[in-house]
Design an enzyme around this catalytic site. Structure first.
Site, PDB file in Angstrom:
ATOM      1  N   CYS A 105      -3.823 -25.639  -4.182  1.00  0.00           N
ATOM      2  CA  CYS A 105      -4.333 -25.161  -5.474  1.00  0.00           C
ATOM      3  C   CYS A 105      -3.618 -23.871  -5.863  1.00  0.00           C
ATOM      4  O   CYS A 105      -3.479 -22.954  -5.045  1.00  0.00           O
ATOM      5  CB  CYS A 105      -5.840 -24.934  -5.371  1.00  0.00           C
ATOM      6  N   CYS A 134     -19.972 -10.624  20.920  1.00  0.00           N
ATOM      7  CA  CYS A 134     -21.363 -11.072  20.837  1.00  0.00           C
ATOM      8  C   CYS A 134     -21.458 -12.537  20.395  1.00  0.00           C
ATOM      9  O   CYS A 134     -22.495 -13.173  20.561  1.00  0.00           O
ATOM     10  CB  CYS A 134     -22.166 -10.162  19.906  1.00  0.00           C
TER      11      CYS A 134
END
Length: 349
Positions: free
Chosen positions: A67, A317
């Site tokens: 695009c 984490c």
């Protein structure tokens, strides 16, 4: 092969232009032959006209063309040429007070500069340039120059104007500079969307995806706890983490070496150290992490400390999941968490 359930999830993200899915999938539109990123502003196709891919290469091999509006082959939110040109001009002459004629000399519309800087840095070009001048002022005052000399060197004829501008950016008057610290902030483009890095000259203090909920509060807490002013700019730790992130996303790096400054309680520091011990490409449950830390009944406190981590990816984490195998939480969004886990499993030795 992407499951029907996952395709429907991706389609909802496409409709919502959800930035958390940047780099996670691409959509090919069968009626136009074009493929886009999730946040493309073009009119959305019907579900049955969509074909989903996990990489841009897959979309290209399926004969879709990129695009021209969302440019799926470039990083999301990549710095525009306008911003690049203006930031370079500021660095060449940081003391400069910009006027409309200066933009015209660069063939740039002033309103365009204002809009693009606001979108990119959440501040206008004038505010960015002023903050850069104030950073220079701090350096000059700390090197021994008087406030009046610094005022004139940074282009302010009025002492009150300099004092007001300095206080607005730094949160204190120039005469109180000795009690303040200076941190610099910079956007870093990644395949999963832009991240904000904040660092001193010595260590990285914050690294978060810019669309993380509550990021402004995190930055304000950081500013207050460190008694710092935060201005746009680069430092050696920011340059270091930018290079390491590029290697990480290519699958070439499994351990970060950029120096870190961790701001937390002794318990939080202990948890964050435990996170860094989880091997690359592996996951651990919150309860297992609590047990490893010698606090088997404190898995909820461990989860809270995990969520308080301000150094995404570097302190991993994302490698902590629920006992039942579900993802649990993640400040950058569960889609990114799953992507990071899959990425590390794919590239572990």
């Amino acid at each position: 092969m992407i499951s029907l359930k996952r395709q429907k999830e991706y389609y909802q993200a496409l409709i919502a232009k959800d930035s958390q899915y940047e780099g996670v999938f691409y959509v090919g539109v069968k009626t136009t032959g074009i493929f886009c990123r999730p946040t493309c502003s073009a009119r959305k196709p019907k579900f049955e006209h969509c074909e989903f891919f996990t990489t841009a290469q897959q979309a290209l091999l399926a004969s879709f063309r990129p695009c021209k509006r969302c440019k799926p082959l470039s990083h999301p939110n990549q710095v525009s040429t306008v911003i690049q040109k203006l930031v370079e001009a500021i660095e060449q002459n940081p003391e400069k007070r910009w006027k409309d004629k200066d933009f015209a000399a660069l063939s740039i519309d002033a309103s365009t500069a204002r809009r693009q800087f606001k979108k990119r840095f959440d501040m206008t070009f004038v505010e960015y340039a002023r903050a850069r001048r104030m950073g220079l002022a701090i350096k000059q005052i700390r090197s021994g120059e008087s406030v009046i000399e610094t005022q004139l060197a940074t282009g302010y004829e009025s002492s009150s104007g300099f004092r007001d501008a300095f206080s607005k950016v730094m949160g204190a008057a120039p005469t109180k500079l000795g009690k303040m610290h200076l941190l610099k902030a910079s956007w870093l483009d990644t395949p999963l969307g832009p991240m904000l890095a904040i660092a001193s000259e010595e260590a990285l203090t914050l690294l978060e995806f810019v669309d993380r909920r509550g990021l402004e509060r995190e930055i304000e807490r950081l500013r207050q706890k460190t008694k710092s002013a935060i201005i746009p700019g680069r430092t050696p730790p920011i340059d270091s983490i930018e290079g390491e992130l590029k290697s990480y996303f290519k699958g070439h790096l499994s351990q970060f070496k950029t120096p870190l400054f961790l701001l937390g309680s002794p318990f939080q520091l202990n948890v964050w150290d435990g996170l860094q011990q989880i091997p690359y490409g592996e996951t651990l449950s919150y309860s297992s992490l609590a047990a490893k830390l010698g606090k088997p009944s404190a898995f909820r406190a461990v989860a809270n400390a995990n969520g308080a981590n301000q150094l995404a990816i570097v302190i991993p984490c994302h490698r902590v999941i629920n006992q039942n195998g579900e993802l649990g939480g993640y400040g950058g969004g569960l889609t990114r968490k799953q992507w990071l886990i899959n990425h590390e499993k794919q590239h572990r030795v």
